[in-house]
Scaffold this motif. Sequence first.
Motif, short mmCIF file in Angstrom:
data_model
loop_
_atom_site.label_atom_id
_atom_site.label_comp_id
_atom_site.label_asym_id
_atom_site.label_seq_id
_atom_site.Cartn_x
_atom_site.Cartn_y
_atom_site.Cartn_z
N LEU A 55 0.85 -1.18 0.00
CA LEU A 55 0.00 0.00 0.00
C LEU A 55 0.89 1.24 0.00
N GLY A 56 0.84 2.00 -1.07
CA GLY A 56 1.63 3.23 -1.16
C GLY A 56 0.84 4.38 -0.56
N ALA A 57 1.20 4.78 0.66
CA ALA A 57 0.42 5.76 1.41
C ALA A 57 1.05 7.15 1.31
N ALA A 61 -0.47 16.87 2.77
CA ALA A 61 0.06 18.04 3.48
C ALA A 61 1.51 17.79 3.93
N LEU A 62 1.76 16.60 4.48
CA LEU A 62 3.12 16.29 4.93
C LEU A 62 4.06 16.11 3.74
N ALA A 63 3.57 15.51 2.67
CA ALA A 63 4.39 15.34 1.47
C ALA A 63 4.79 16.70 0.90
N ARG A 64 3.86 17.63 0.89
CA ARG A 64 4.18 18.97 0.37
C ARG A 64 5.25 19.65 1.23
N GLN A 65 5.09 19.55 2.54
CA GLN A 65 6.10 20.15 3.44
C GLN A 65 7.47 19.53 3.18
N ALA A 66 7.51 18.23 3.06
CA ALA A 66 8.78 17.54 2.86
C ALA A 66 9.39 17.90 1.51
N LEU A 67 8.57 17.96 0.47
CA LEU A 67 9.09 18.29 -0.86
C LEU A 67 9.57 19.73 -0.95
N GLU A 68 8.97 20.60 -0.16
CA GLU A 68 9.45 21.99 -0.13
C GLU A 68 10.81 22.08 0.54
N GLU A 69 11.11 21.16 1.43
CA GLU A 69 12.42 21.13 2.09
C GLU A 69 13.46 20.40 1.25
N GLU A 70 13.02 19.39 0.50
CA GLU A 70 13.94 18.52 -0.24
C GLU A 70 13.24 18.04 -1.50
N LEU A 71 13.47 18.73 -2.60
CA LEU A 71 12.75 18.47 -3.83
C LEU A 71 12.91 17.05 -4.35
N GLN A 72 14.08 16.46 -4.21
CA GLN A 72 14.32 15.11 -4.72
C GLN A 72 13.71 14.03 -3.82
N LEU A 73 13.11 14.42 -2.72
CA LEU A 73 12.53 13.46 -1.79
C LEU A 73 11.43 12.62 -2.44
N PRO A 78 5.67 7.23 -2.47
CA PRO A 78 4.98 7.32 -1.19
C PRO A 78 5.60 6.40 -0.16
N CYS A 79 5.16 6.53 1.07
CA CYS A 79 5.60 5.64 2.13
C CYS A 79 4.83 4.33 2.01
N ASN A 80 5.54 3.22 2.07
CA ASN A 80 4.90 1.93 1.87
C ASN A 80 4.57 1.23 3.18
N ILE A 81 3.41 0.61 3.15
CA ILE A 81 2.97 -0.31 4.20
C ILE A 81 2.64 -1.61 3.50
N VAL A 82 3.13 -2.73 4.03
CA VAL A 82 2.85 -4.02 3.41
C VAL A 82 2.03 -4.88 4.37
N VAL A 83 1.10 -5.60 3.78
CA VAL A 83 0.31 -6.60 4.49
C VAL A 83 0.68 -7.92 3.82
N TYR A 84 1.06 -8.91 4.62
CA TYR A 84 1.57 -10.14 4.03
C TYR A 84 1.22 -11.36 4.87
N GLU A 85 1.19 -12.49 4.20
CA GLU A 85 1.01 -13.77 4.87
C GLU A 85 2.38 -14.20 5.40
N THR A 86 2.44 -14.48 6.70
CA THR A 86 3.71 -14.89 7.30
C THR A 86 4.00 -16.35 6.97
N ASP A 87 5.20 -16.80 7.30
CA ASP A 87 5.58 -18.19 7.04
C ASP A 87 4.67 -19.19 7.74
N VAL A 96 7.21 1.22 6.53
CA VAL A 96 8.54 1.79 6.48
C VAL A 96 8.69 2.72 7.69
N ASP A 97 9.84 2.70 8.32
CA ASP A 97 10.10 3.63 9.42
C ASP A 97 10.59 4.93 8.80
N PRO A 98 9.75 5.97 8.79
CA PRO A 98 10.14 7.21 8.12
C PRO A 98 11.36 7.89 8.73
N GLU A 99 11.59 7.68 10.02
CA GLU A 99 12.76 8.28 10.64
C GLU A 99 14.03 7.63 10.10
#
Length: 131
Positions: A55-57, A61-73, A78-87, A96-99
Amino acid sequence: MSYTIDRQVSGEFDEVVDKATKELSEEGFGVLCDIDVQQTFEKKLEEDFREYRILGACNPALARQALEEELQLGTLLPCNIVVYETDDGDVGVSAVDPEVLLSAVDNPELDRIAEDVRKRFDRVLDELPEA
Protein backbone atom coordinates in the motif's frame (compact mmCIF):
# COMPACT_ATOMS: atom_id res chain seq x y z
CA MET A 1 18.63 -0.88 13.08
CA SER A 2 15.35 -2.00 11.59
CA TYR A 3 13.92 -0.02 8.70
CA THR A 4 10.35 -1.16 9.39
CA ILE A 5 7.69 -0.97 12.08
CA ASP A 6 6.18 -4.45 12.37
CA ARG A 7 3.07 -6.07 13.83
CA GLN A 8 1.58 -9.56 13.79
CA VAL A 9 -2.18 -9.13 13.58
CA SER A 10 -5.26 -11.30 13.70
CA GLY A 11 -8.00 -11.48 11.11
CA GLU A 12 -8.48 -12.47 7.53
CA PHE A 13 -5.96 -11.07 5.07
CA ASP A 14 -8.39 -8.88 3.08
CA GLU A 15 -9.99 -7.59 6.28
CA VAL A 16 -6.57 -6.52 7.55
CA VAL A 17 -5.88 -4.69 4.25
CA ASP A 18 -9.23 -2.91 4.55
CA LYS A 19 -8.66 -2.02 8.22
CA ALA A 20 -5.14 -0.72 7.51
CA THR A 21 -6.48 1.41 4.64
CA LYS A 22 -9.23 2.80 6.89
CA GLU A 23 -6.78 3.60 9.69
CA LEU A 24 -4.40 5.28 7.24
CA SER A 25 -7.29 7.47 6.12
CA GLU A 26 -8.02 8.38 9.75
CA GLU A 27 -4.42 9.65 9.97
CA GLY A 28 -4.72 11.71 6.77
CA PHE A 29 -3.14 9.24 4.35
CA GLY A 30 -4.58 8.15 1.06
CA VAL A 31 -3.48 4.95 -0.64
CA LEU A 32 -2.10 6.07 -4.00
CA CYS A 33 -1.32 2.55 -5.15
CA ASP A 34 -2.24 -0.94 -4.05
CA ILE A 35 0.05 -3.57 -5.53
CA ASP A 36 -1.05 -7.18 -5.27
CA VAL A 37 2.32 -8.91 -5.44
CA GLN A 38 0.82 -12.42 -5.40
CA GLN A 39 -1.37 -11.62 -8.41
CA THR A 40 1.46 -9.85 -10.26
CA PHE A 41 3.86 -12.77 -9.83
CA GLU A 42 1.18 -15.19 -10.99
CA LYS A 43 0.40 -13.11 -14.07
CA LYS A 44 3.94 -12.06 -15.03
CA LEU A 45 6.00 -15.03 -13.83
CA GLU A 46 3.40 -17.81 -13.65
CA GLU A 47 4.68 -18.51 -10.13
CA ASP A 48 2.93 -18.81 -6.78
CA PHE A 49 3.69 -16.44 -3.94
CA ARG A 50 2.17 -15.79 -0.54
CA GLU A 51 -0.54 -13.13 -0.14
CA TYR A 52 1.35 -9.83 -0.17
CA ARG A 53 0.01 -6.32 -0.77
CA ILE A 54 1.99 -3.10 -0.93
CA LEU A 55 0.00 0.00 0.00
CA GLY A 56 1.63 3.23 -1.16
CA ALA A 57 0.42 5.76 1.41
CA CYS A 58 0.65 9.53 1.11
CA ASN A 59 -0.42 12.38 3.36
CA PRO A 60 -0.56 15.30 0.91
CA ALA A 61 0.06 18.04 3.48
CA LEU A 62 3.12 16.29 4.93
CA ALA A 63 4.39 15.34 1.47
CA ARG A 64 4.18 18.97 0.37
CA GLN A 65 6.10 20.15 3.44
CA ALA A 66 8.78 17.54 2.86
CA LEU A 67 9.09 18.29 -0.86
CA GLU A 68 9.45 21.99 -0.13
CA GLU A 69 12.42 21.13 2.09
CA GLU A 70 13.94 18.52 -0.24
CA LEU A 71 12.75 18.47 -3.83
CA GLN A 72 14.32 15.11 -4.72
CA LEU A 73 12.53 13.46 -1.79
CA GLY A 74 9.86 12.33 -4.24
CA THR A 75 12.15 9.39 -5.04
CA LEU A 76 11.33 8.04 -1.56
CA LEU A 77 7.58 8.63 -1.77
CA PRO A 78 4.98 7.32 -1.19
CA CYS A 79 5.60 5.64 2.13
CA ASN A 80 4.90 1.93 1.87
CA ILE A 81 2.97 -0.31 4.20
CA VAL A 82 2.85 -4.02 3.41
CA VAL A 83 0.31 -6.60 4.49
CA TYR A 84 1.57 -10.14 4.03
CA GLU A 85 1.01 -13.77 4.87
CA THR A 86 3.71 -14.89 7.30
CA ASP A 87 5.58 -18.19 7.04
CA ASP A 88 3.24 -19.71 9.62
CA GLY A 89 0.09 -18.51 7.83
CA ASP A 90 -0.69 -15.53 10.04
CA VAL A 91 -0.94 -11.94 8.83
CA GLY A 92 1.88 -9.45 9.29
CA VAL A 93 1.89 -5.72 8.67
CA SER A 94 5.05 -3.67 8.19
CA ALA A 95 5.41 0.04 7.59
CA VAL A 96 8.54 1.79 6.48
CA ASP A 97 10.10 3.63 9.42
CA PRO A 98 10.14 7.21 8.12
CA GLU A 99 12.76 8.28 10.64
CA VAL A 100 15.17 5.63 9.36
CA LEU A 101 14.24 6.29 5.73
CA LEU A 102 14.76 10.04 5.99
CA SER A 103 17.99 9.64 7.94
CA ALA A 104 19.52 8.88 4.52
CA VAL A 105 18.75 12.48 3.53
CA ASP A 106 21.12 15.02 5.02
CA ASN A 107 18.46 17.59 5.85
CA PRO A 108 17.57 18.17 9.53
CA GLU A 109 14.46 20.10 8.47
CA LEU A 110 12.89 16.72 7.62
CA ASP A 111 13.33 15.31 11.14
CA ARG A 112 10.10 16.87 12.43
CA ILE A 113 8.11 15.53 9.48
CA ALA A 114 9.62 12.05 9.84
CA GLU A 115 8.75 12.03 13.54
CA ASP A 116 5.15 13.07 12.76
CA VAL A 117 4.75 10.33 10.13
CA ARG A 118 6.27 7.76 12.50
CA LYS A 119 3.75 8.64 15.22
CA ARG A 120 0.89 8.38 12.73
CA PHE A 121 2.09 4.99 11.45
CA ASP A 122 2.43 3.75 15.04
CA ARG A 123 -1.20 4.76 15.69
CA VAL A 124 -2.32 3.02 12.48
CA LEU A 125 -0.59 -0.22 13.44
CA ASP A 126 -1.80 0.02 17.03
CA GLU A 127 -5.41 0.04 15.77
CA LEU A 128 -5.01 -3.29 13.98
CA PRO A 129 -6.23 -6.36 15.90
CA GLU A 130 -3.38 -8.03 17.79
CA ALA A 131 -2.47 -11.62 17.04
